[in-house]
Design a protein around this motif. Structure first.
Motif, PDB file in Angstrom:
ATOM      1  N   LEU A   1       0.679  -1.208  -0.105  1.00  0.00           N
ATOM      2  CA  LEU A   1       0.050  -0.072  -0.160  1.00  0.00           C
ATOM      3  C   LEU A   1       0.762   1.325  -0.071  1.00  0.00           C
ATOM      4  N   TRP A   2       0.296   2.230  -0.308  1.00  0.00           N
ATOM      5  CA  TRP A   2       0.953   3.605  -0.375  1.00  0.00           C
ATOM      6  C   TRP A   2       0.345   4.707   0.612  1.00  0.00           C
ATOM      7  N   ILE A   3       1.377   5.334   1.261  1.00  0.00           N
ATOM      8  CA  ILE A   3       0.906   6.090   2.528  1.00  0.00           C
ATOM      9  C   ILE A   3       1.101   7.673   2.044  1.00  0.00           C
ATOM     10  N   VAL A   4       0.433   8.666   2.230  1.00  0.00           N
ATOM     11  CA  VAL A   4       0.864   9.738   1.762  1.00  0.00           C
ATOM     12  C   VAL A   4       0.903  10.577   3.342  1.00  0.00           C
ATOM     13  N   ALA A   5       1.853  10.966   3.667  1.00  0.00           N
ATOM     14  CA  ALA A   5       2.271  11.624   4.866  1.00  0.00           C
ATOM     15  C   ALA A   5       2.233  13.248   4.850  1.00  0.00           C
ATOM     16  N   SER A   6       1.856  13.968   6.022  1.00  0.00           N
ATOM     17  CA  SER A   6       2.274  15.243   6.153  1.00  0.00           C
ATOM     18  C   SER A   6       3.336  15.691   6.910  1.00  0.00           C
ATOM     19  N   VAL A   7       4.435  16.185   6.562  1.00  0.00           N
ATOM     20  CA  VAL A   7       5.723  16.303   7.337  1.00  0.00           C
ATOM     21  C   VAL A   7       5.698  17.985   7.717  1.00  0.00           C
ATOM     22  N   GLN A   8       5.954  18.228   8.638  1.00  0.00           N
ATOM     23  CA  GLN A   8       6.447  19.655   9.089  1.00  0.00           C
ATOM     24  C   GLN A   8       7.736  19.372   9.711  1.00  0.00           C
ATOM     25  N   ARG A   9       8.267  20.616  10.229  1.00  0.00           N
ATOM     26  CA  ARG A   9       9.757  20.761  10.617  1.00  0.00           C
ATOM     27  C   ARG A   9       9.883  19.822  11.893  1.00  0.00           C
ATOM     28  N   TYR A  10       8.959  19.788  12.500  1.00  0.00           N
ATOM     29  CA  TYR A  10       8.964  18.977  13.881  1.00  0.00           C
ATOM     30  C   TYR A  10       8.795  17.466  13.839  1.00  0.00           C
ATOM     31  N   GLY A  11       8.314  17.154  12.555  1.00  0.00           N
ATOM     32  CA  GLY A  11       8.057  15.676  12.051  1.00  0.00           C
ATOM     33  C   GLY A  11       6.819  15.475  11.707  1.00  0.00           C
ATOM     34  N   MET A  12       6.206  14.416  11.509  1.00  0.00           N
ATOM     35  CA  MET A  12       5.023  13.895  10.898  1.00  0.00           C
ATOM     36  C   MET A  12       3.560  14.477  11.734  1.00  0.00           C
TER      37      MET A  12
END
Length: 304
Positions: free
Chosen positions: A237-248
């Motif tokens: 499967l494929w996961i679309v993750a949102s990442v900012q400077r502090y992490g996910m």
């Protein structure tokens, strides 16, 4: 040192030759130190230490001065420039001399680094020698603003406006370039090209359904047991993750990031250019279920 010779004793701008004391205690020792250091390297066969390879290319050279301003911070860079300009325009000889010293030191340092970058590798932190000039000039600007609050409010208002504009410039330019938000559309377009029909987990679900209804995405639940079940069911499967400077995003305890590190590999990442501290990166992970261990018979006697 050069700037100090451009302001005469009465405060007028103009060239004046260094005094005998200045020659004896500043200019000649300075030149002698440079010549002796250069000669020592050449004589001992370490002339290569004068160069740091052959330069990092035109793109790196063009980014050099903006990188110096970014490290210094645009607000402080603007304050230093305004302070030097204000001191140079003052009627007091001492302030004008400092303004000439700061201007020559700052412009001379930047010019030397830009010229050197054509022949050797130059980095933003090489401009650290400018910091005393920048800090004192910024402090001088504050002093001049306080003095002119009562009689010259236009100067103080203009200086404050310039400083606020410089401080907001990186965030404003970044917002205009990327919208200060996650943009999931490039990630979904990439999945359409490289993984059509594969199961996709994404968050937020409303954005996934709006931009990629054809991919039939499911909501990314931030619980490792649920991810284990989804991966076991799909196999891949494929996961679309949102990442900012502090992490996910939504992964404060790092449990999902650890799960991704065990089962997945980042395959593509998308983000618009920014010039401030914020990060809005969309990362596509490909996750594959571990193959079950091969069956091993426990019938040592060769029975049924």
């Amino acid at each position: 040192a050069l700037g100090a010779t451009l302001v005469r004793a009465d405060g007028r701008l103009g060239w004046r030759w260094p005094s005998r004391r200045a020659w004896a205690w500043m200019w000649l020792p300075y030149l002698a130190f440079i010549v002796a250091g250069w000669a020592a390297l050449r004589v001992t066969g370490h002339g290569g230490a004068l160069r740091n390879w052959s330069g990092r290319g035109m793109a790196a050279n063009l980014r050099l001065v903006p990188a110096i301003a970014e490290w210094l911070s645009p607000a402080l860079a603007a304050a230093a420039a305004l302070g030097a300009a204000g001191a140079l325009a003052a009627a007091v000889a001492g302030r004008r001399r400092w303004g000439a010293m700061a201007a020559c030191g700052g412009v001379g340092t930047l010019a030397a680094l830009v010229l050197a970058a054509a022949r050797t590798d130059v980095y933003a932190d090489y401009a650290v020698a400018m910091l005393p000039l920048a800090f004192v000039s910024a402090g001088g600007l504050v002093g001049m603003m306080v003095e002119r609050m009562a009689t010259g409010r236009a100067f103080a208002a203009s200086a404050v406006t310039a400083l606020l504009s410089a401080a907001m410039l990186p965030a404003t330019a970044s917002h205009l370039a990327g919208g200060t938000r996650f943009d999931y559309r490039p990630a979904f377009a990439w999945l359409r090209r490289h993984a059509p029909g594969a199961p996709v987990l994404a968050w937020p679900a409303v954005a996934a359904r709006h931009y990629a209804a054809d991919l039939r995405p499911r909501e990314l639940r931030m619980q490792p047991p649920l991810l284990d079940a989804a991966l076991a069911e799909a196999g891949t499967l494929w996961i679309v993750a949102s990442v900012q400077r502090y992490g996910m995003v939504r992964d404060d305890d790092g449990a999902v990031s650890a799960w991704l590190a065990r089962h997945c590999a980042p395959t593509a990442a998308f983000e618009r250019p920014r010039w401030d501290y914020r990060v809005y990166r969309v990362v596509v992970h490909r996750c594959v279920a571990a193959a079950p261990p091969a069956h091993q018979s426990t019938d040592a006697g060769g029975g049924r």
